[in-house]
Design a protein around this motif. Structure first.
Motif, PDB file in Angstrom:
ATOM      1  N   THR A 124     -25.034  -7.468 -27.938  1.00  0.00           N
ATOM      2  CA  THR A 124     -25.672  -8.610 -27.289  1.00  0.00           C
ATOM      3  C   THR A 124     -27.176  -8.642 -27.509  1.00  0.00           C
ATOM      4  O   THR A 124     -27.740  -9.693 -27.857  1.00  0.00           O
ATOM      5  CB  THR A 124     -25.391  -8.584 -25.767  1.00  0.00           C
ATOM      6  N   VAL A 125     -27.842  -7.500 -27.306  1.00  0.00           N
ATOM      7  CA  VAL A 125     -29.312  -7.497 -27.339  1.00  0.00           C
ATOM      8  C   VAL A 125     -29.910  -6.501 -28.322  1.00  0.00           C
ATOM      9  O   VAL A 125     -31.132  -6.351 -28.388  1.00  0.00           O
ATOM     10  CB  VAL A 125     -29.886  -7.215 -25.922  1.00  0.00           C
ATOM     11  N   GLY A 126     -29.074  -5.800 -29.123  1.00  0.00           N
ATOM     12  CA  GLY A 126     -29.608  -4.792 -30.026  1.00  0.00           C
ATOM     13  C   GLY A 126     -29.958  -3.529 -29.269  1.00  0.00           C
ATOM     14  O   GLY A 126     -29.783  -3.436 -28.054  1.00  0.00           O
ATOM     15  N   ALA A 127     -30.479  -2.538 -29.976  1.00  0.00           N
ATOM     16  CA  ALA A 127     -30.830  -1.275 -29.318  1.00  0.00           C
ATOM     17  C   ALA A 127     -31.892  -0.530 -30.125  1.00  0.00           C
ATOM     18  O   ALA A 127     -31.737  -0.347 -31.331  1.00  0.00           O
ATOM     19  CB  ALA A 127     -29.597  -0.402 -29.148  1.00  0.00           C
ATOM     20  N   PRO A 128     -32.955  -0.092 -29.473  1.00  0.00           N
ATOM     21  CA  PRO A 128     -33.957   0.758 -30.134  1.00  0.00           C
ATOM     22  C   PRO A 128     -33.469   2.201 -30.151  1.00  0.00           C
ATOM     23  O   PRO A 128     -33.500   2.891 -29.136  1.00  0.00           O
ATOM     24  CB  PRO A 128     -35.202   0.597 -29.248  1.00  0.00           C
ATOM     25  N   CYS A 129     -32.946   2.651 -31.290  1.00  0.00           N
ATOM     26  CA  CYS A 129     -32.328   3.975 -31.391  1.00  0.00           C
ATOM     27  C   CYS A 129     -33.121   4.878 -32.328  1.00  0.00           C
ATOM     28  O   CYS A 129     -34.039   4.432 -33.030  1.00  0.00           O
ATOM     29  CB  CYS A 129     -30.898   3.857 -31.896  1.00  0.00           C
ATOM     30  N   CYS A 130     -32.760   6.140 -32.354  1.00  0.00           N
ATOM     31  CA  CYS A 130     -33.348   7.102 -33.280  1.00  0.00           C
ATOM     32  C   CYS A 130     -32.328   8.212 -33.493  1.00  0.00           C
ATOM     33  O   CYS A 130     -31.226   8.160 -32.946  1.00  0.00           O
ATOM     34  CB  CYS A 130     -34.656   7.664 -32.729  1.00  0.00           C
ATOM     35  N   THR A 131     -32.665   9.213 -34.273  1.00  0.00           N
ATOM     36  CA  THR A 131     -31.755  10.333 -34.499  1.00  0.00           C
ATOM     37  C   THR A 131     -32.075  11.467 -33.536  1.00  0.00           C
ATOM     38  O   THR A 131     -33.165  11.546 -32.959  1.00  0.00           O
ATOM     39  CB  THR A 131     -31.863  10.861 -35.940  1.00  0.00           C
ATOM     40  N   LEU A 132     -31.125  12.378 -33.374  1.00  0.00           N
ATOM     41  CA  LEU A 132     -31.352  13.544 -32.519  1.00  0.00           C
ATOM     42  C   LEU A 132     -32.433  14.449 -33.099  1.00  0.00           C
ATOM     43  O   LEU A 132     -33.136  15.146 -32.357  1.00  0.00           O
ATOM     44  CB  LEU A 132     -30.050  14.323 -32.350  1.00  0.00           C
ATOM     45  N   TYR A 142     -45.851   0.033 -24.177  1.00  0.00           N
ATOM     46  CA  TYR A 142     -46.820   1.015 -23.711  1.00  0.00           C
ATOM     47  C   TYR A 142     -46.780   2.318 -24.505  1.00  0.00           C
ATOM     48  O   TYR A 142     -47.795   2.985 -24.667  1.00  0.00           O
ATOM     49  CB  TYR A 142     -46.560   1.340 -22.233  1.00  0.00           C
ATOM     50  N   THR A 143     -45.591   2.682 -24.976  1.00  0.00           N
ATOM     51  CA  THR A 143     -45.416   3.949 -25.680  1.00  0.00           C
ATOM     52  C   THR A 143     -44.181   3.839 -26.569  1.00  0.00           C
ATOM     53  O   THR A 143     -43.588   2.754 -26.685  1.00  0.00           O
ATOM     54  CB  THR A 143     -45.270   5.108 -24.675  1.00  0.00           C
ATOM     55  N   LYS A 144     -43.786   4.927 -27.189  1.00  0.00           N
ATOM     56  CA  LYS A 144     -42.581   4.934 -28.020  1.00  0.00           C
ATOM     57  C   LYS A 144     -41.402   5.349 -27.149  1.00  0.00           C
ATOM     58  O   LYS A 144     -41.448   6.379 -26.472  1.00  0.00           O
ATOM     59  CB  LYS A 144     -42.741   5.912 -29.186  1.00  0.00           C
ATOM     60  N   PHE A 145     -40.325   4.542 -27.166  1.00  0.00           N
ATOM     61  CA  PHE A 145     -39.168   4.817 -26.314  1.00  0.00           C
ATOM     62  C   PHE A 145     -37.902   4.413 -27.045  1.00  0.00           C
ATOM     63  O   PHE A 145     -37.871   3.379 -27.734  1.00  0.00           O
ATOM     64  CB  PHE A 145     -39.273   4.022 -25.007  1.00  0.00           C
ATOM     65  N   ASN A 146     -36.853   5.234 -26.912  1.00  0.00           N
ATOM     66  CA  ASN A 146     -35.553   4.942 -27.529  1.00  0.00           C
ATOM     67  C   ASN A 146     -34.439   5.323 -26.561  1.00  0.00           C
ATOM     68  O   ASN A 146     -34.688   5.934 -25.524  1.00  0.00           O
ATOM     69  CB  ASN A 146     -35.378   5.727 -28.838  1.00  0.00           C
ATOM     70  N   LEU A 147     -33.209   4.974 -26.920  1.00  0.00           N
ATOM     71  CA  LEU A 147     -32.053   5.405 -26.127  1.00  0.00           C
ATOM     72  C   LEU A 147     -30.880   5.760 -27.025  1.00  0.00           C
ATOM     73  O   LEU A 147     -30.766   5.227 -28.147  1.00  0.00           O
ATOM     74  CB  LEU A 147     -31.648   4.350 -25.101  1.00  0.00           C
ATOM     75  N   ILE A 148     -30.038   6.668 -26.553  1.00  0.00           N
ATOM     76  CA  ILE A 148     -28.861   7.120 -27.292  1.00  0.00           C
ATOM     77  C   ILE A 148     -27.718   7.298 -26.294  1.00  0.00           C
ATOM     78  O   ILE A 148     -27.884   7.981 -25.280  1.00  0.00           O
ATOM     79  CB  ILE A 148     -29.110   8.457 -28.026  1.00  0.00           C
ATOM     80  N   PRO A 149     -26.547   6.701 -26.542  1.00  0.00           N
ATOM     81  CA  PRO A 149     -25.384   6.949 -25.667  1.00  0.00           C
ATOM     82  C   PRO A 149     -24.828   8.342 -25.910  1.00  0.00           C
ATOM     83  O   PRO A 149     -24.778   8.818 -27.042  1.00  0.00           O
ATOM     84  CB  PRO A 149     -24.392   5.865 -26.091  1.00  0.00           C
ATOM     85  N   MET A 150     -24.399   8.998 -24.845  1.00  0.00           N
ATOM     86  CA  MET A 150     -23.812  10.336 -24.941  1.00  0.00           C
ATOM     87  C   MET A 150     -22.322  10.192 -25.248  1.00  0.00           C
ATOM     88  O   MET A 150     -21.470  10.239 -24.346  1.00  0.00           O
ATOM     89  CB  MET A 150     -24.031  11.094 -23.634  1.00  0.00           C
ATOM     90  N   ARG A 151     -22.008  10.008 -26.527  1.00  0.00           N
ATOM     91  CA  ARG A 151     -20.617   9.796 -26.918  1.00  0.00           C
ATOM     92  C   ARG A 151     -19.812  11.078 -26.752  1.00  0.00           C
ATOM     93  O   ARG A 151     -20.269  12.168 -27.035  1.00  0.00           O
ATOM     94  CB  ARG A 151     -20.540   9.318 -28.373  1.00  0.00           C
ATOM     95  N   GLY A 152     -18.567  10.926 -26.298  1.00  0.00           N
ATOM     96  CA  GLY A 152     -17.747  12.075 -25.951  1.00  0.00           C
ATOM     97  C   GLY A 152     -17.011  12.694 -27.120  1.00  0.00           C
ATOM     98  O   GLY A 152     -17.403  13.732 -27.642  1.00  0.00           O
TER      99      GLY A 152
END
Length: 453
Positions: free
Chosen positions: A144-152, A295-305
């Motif tokens: 729906t809105v995309g996601a700002p992601c990155c790698t571990l 304001y700063t650099k921020f990302n999110l990652i889902p904790m996939r099982g």
């Protein structure tokens, strides 16, 4: 690199040490595992968590299914059969079904998933993975809105703020904090834990919360309200004195903390995706992260099982455009979670056959769904005995990917990793990929005859 005392002892006893092994348990996909084996038997593991260690050793426990099985009509008894018989029977069931259900896929290789999706399309069925009962809302929100992601890897080297929201990695992903988020020394986080601030947001004081500097005990089902309040205070606007059970001052403190860091990372789990709001919770979490990037650099990652549930979504998407709950019954791929997800279809009795692979709905789906599953022609492909194999008509054992078979899997940050083969599978046991290939070829033959008639 210096050898450990365990490795030295293993070599002195003429045991083989296999390095750079990938653990096929959770979405962290730890790729630094060392396996100590005596011939074709795994003796011990190094670096693996307790659950990963058991995953490798389970390949040789007494709970393995060693031959295909068939359960008679109205009977609880299974009869051993050959692979040829089981594959023929499975192909007949799927070819004759009007709308078969294909479910699971999250604990097998991308190569097997690819064949399985082709089989579902050929049969005009519905194919769904375990995301529909875990991180499906995450996928819907990201669409729906995309996601700002990155790698571990970026998290390890850059993140100085870690937020765990609605998840408990100490138990669900035991090495996540030590490898990627909290404790490791990174390029810009040379002091490891001392260079990071850890925040846990959860209705309960979990073991992960005990390791955090800040614990925010949100009211059950009020995650959306808290995220909305955080967005509000970040913009400098006022909020009520208490939101979601959290005092205004603590919310402001958390907002200021987020703005003060150089690189923040929001990890979220099923405590957010499977509570009130579902995909709307993830929608606003993504909006919060987007706000923070002013304001700063921020990302999110889902904790996939499951270790390859991300891979299943990837394979489905590049094959047919949708990541889960994909319906081919109209001759083209259609996607409508809530209608075309596995549990919904079983609840409404809308499939007339089912194939389950690399998952165990019998242990997780409602009783009403599994009662219907037990009444229709069903096939289950699994290395071990499970509640699902116990109520299936045809059961076929398979090798374990990442232990007895090579295969590709996607980590929770959508990085593809090649899993290694460590030991040889029990004699005569086929891989998921080969079983599905043989069923697909036979269904093609049966469908060809049907078209000719």
């Amino acid at each position: 690199m210096m050898k450990t005392e365990t490795e030295t002892k293993a070599e002195s006893k003429k045991l083989q040490v296999v390095t750079d092994v990938v653990c096929p348990f959770c979405g962290t996909l730890c790729d630094d595992i060392k396996i100590i084996k005596d011939g074709n038997r795994i003796i011990d593991t190094l670096n693996a968590c307790a659950i990963g260690n058991e995953k490798f050793k389970s390949a040789q426990d007494g709970h393995r299914i060693m031959t295909p099985l068939e359960r008679g009509d109205n009977s609880a008894e299974f009869t051993p059969v050959s692979y040829d018989y089981a594959i023929e029977k499975a192909a007949q069931i799927l070819a004759n079904a009007k709308r078969p259900l294909f479910y699971g896929w999250s604990s097998t290789s991308c190569e097997a998933q690819e064949v399985g999706n082709e089989l579902a399309e050929l049969c005009g069925g519905v194919t769904d993975n375990t995301a529909s009962v875990c991180h499906g809302p995450s996928v819907i929100a990201i669409q729906t809105v995309g996601a700002p992601c990155c790698t571990l890897g970026e998290v390890k080297n850059r993140a100085d703020l870690i937020i765990y929201w609605g998840c408990n990695p100490v138990h669900a992903h035991p090495r996540h904090m030590s490898r990627y988020s909290t404790y490791p020394r990174g390029f810009f986080t040379e002091r490891g834990f001392k260079d990071r601030t850890v925040v846990v947001v959860d209705p309960r004081p979990t073991d992960t919360a005990k390791q955090a500097e800040y614990f925010v005990q949100v009211e059950q089902g009020k995650d959306y309200e808290l995220l909305d309040a955080l967005r509000t205070v970040i913009r400098g606007e006022d909020i009520p004195d208490v939101v979601a059970g959290i005092p205004k001052e603590k919310i402001k403190e958390l907002g200021n903390l987020c703005k003060s860091k150089k690189f923040g990372l929001l990890f979220f789990g099923m405590g957010v995706t499977q509570t009130t709001g579902k995909h709307r919770n993830i929608d606003i979490a993504i909006s919060f992260v987007a706000d923070m990037n002013k304001y700063t650099k921020f990302n999110l990652i889902p904790m996939r099982g499951h270790y390859n549930v991300s891979g299943s979504g990837q394979v489905m998407s590049w094959q047919s455009g949708f990541p889960f709950a994909m319906d081919f019954s109209r001759g083209y791929p259609r996607y409508n979670p809530g209608e075309t997800a596995a549990n919904d279809i079983l609840e409404r009795h809308e499939c007339d056959a089912a194939l389950v692979i690399a998952s165990d709905p019998g242990a997780h789906f409602p009783v009403s769904s599994m009662k219907y599953y037990a009444q229709i022609p069903t096939i289950c492909i699994d290395p071990h005995y499970t509640p699902t194999t116990g109520v299936s008509k045809i059961v076929m054992p398979s090798t374990i990917v990442g232990v007895e078979e090579e295969g590709t899997a996607y980590r929770m940050d959508n990085v593809p990793i090649r899993c290694r083969k460590v030991v040889v599978a029990p004699e005569g046991i086929l891989s998921d990929h080969e079983i599905l290939e043989r069923i697909l070829e036979r269904v093609k033959e049966l469908k060809g005859k049907e078209n000719q008639e």
